[in-house]
Design an enzyme around this catalytic site. Structure first.
Site, short mmCIF file in Angstrom:
data_model
loop_
_atom_site.label_atom_id
_atom_site.label_comp_id
_atom_site.label_asym_id
_atom_site.label_seq_id
_atom_site.Cartn_x
_atom_site.Cartn_y
_atom_site.Cartn_z
CB VAL A 71 -0.93 0.05 1.23
CG1 VAL A 71 -1.81 1.29 1.17
CG2 VAL A 71 -1.78 -1.21 1.33
CB VAL A 73 -0.26 7.22 -1.58
CG1 VAL A 73 -0.71 8.51 -2.27
CG2 VAL A 73 -1.42 6.24 -1.45
N GLY A 79 -2.53 12.38 1.73
CA GLY A 79 -3.45 13.27 2.43
C GLY A 79 -4.71 13.58 1.63
CD GLN A 80 -4.34 14.77 -3.42
OE1 GLN A 80 -5.10 14.51 -4.33
NE2 GLN A 80 -3.12 15.24 -3.62
N GLY A 83 -4.90 6.46 -0.29
CA GLY A 83 -4.59 5.23 0.42
C GLY A 83 -5.83 4.61 1.04
CE1 TYR A 112 -2.35 -0.45 5.66
CE2 TYR A 112 -0.46 0.11 7.01
CZ TYR A 112 -1.03 -0.10 5.77
OH TYR A 112 -0.25 0.03 4.64
#
Length: 133
Positions: A71, A73, A79-80, A83, A112
């Protein structure tokens, strides 16, 4: 605008750029990454036009257990919610499985945790790697 894809087809240059953007050593092996991703059971990706900006990939036994391996980004896009969206898409794919596991670096445990993952205090993740040799 970010779009999401269910694909295993990536250029080695896209993978190299994304993995190195988050300082993952596997980015130094883009052709191997490209080949490896064709064998993952579930791969979800995020794109800004033609630029690969996020990736999540998991392996599974086909019925009971899945392991989320990647995972990531691109820092310029963090921050968008990318993920989070990638995780939702993977977890939706595995909604009928009995167990979904992953190994989180300590600074990502809270991320998570939002999906229900909890540290397992009676187990220790272990690795054998040749990436550093």
């Amino acid at each position: 605008m970010i779009t999401y894809k269910d694909t295993r087809s990536f250029s080695s240059a896209d993978l190299e750029r994304l993995f190195l953007s988050v300082d993952w050593a596997s980015g130094a092996y883009p052709h191997r990454l490209q080949h490896a991703l064709t064998h993952f059971d579930a791969v979800r990706s995020a794109w800004n036009s033609t630029r690969l900006v996020g990736l999540a990939a998991a392996m599974d036994d086909g019925e009971m257990t899945a392991y989320i391996h990647y995972v990531l980004v691109d820092p310029a896009y963090q921050g968008q919610g990318i993920g989070t969206e990638l995780m939702h898409r993977l977890l939706s794919h595995y909604r009928t499985f009995l167990r979904v596991s992953l190994i989180a670096v300590n600074e990502k445990i809270d991320f998570y945790g939002h999906f229900g993952f909890v540290p397992d205090s009676n187990k220790t993740p272990m690795s054998l790697t040749s990436l550093w040799n």
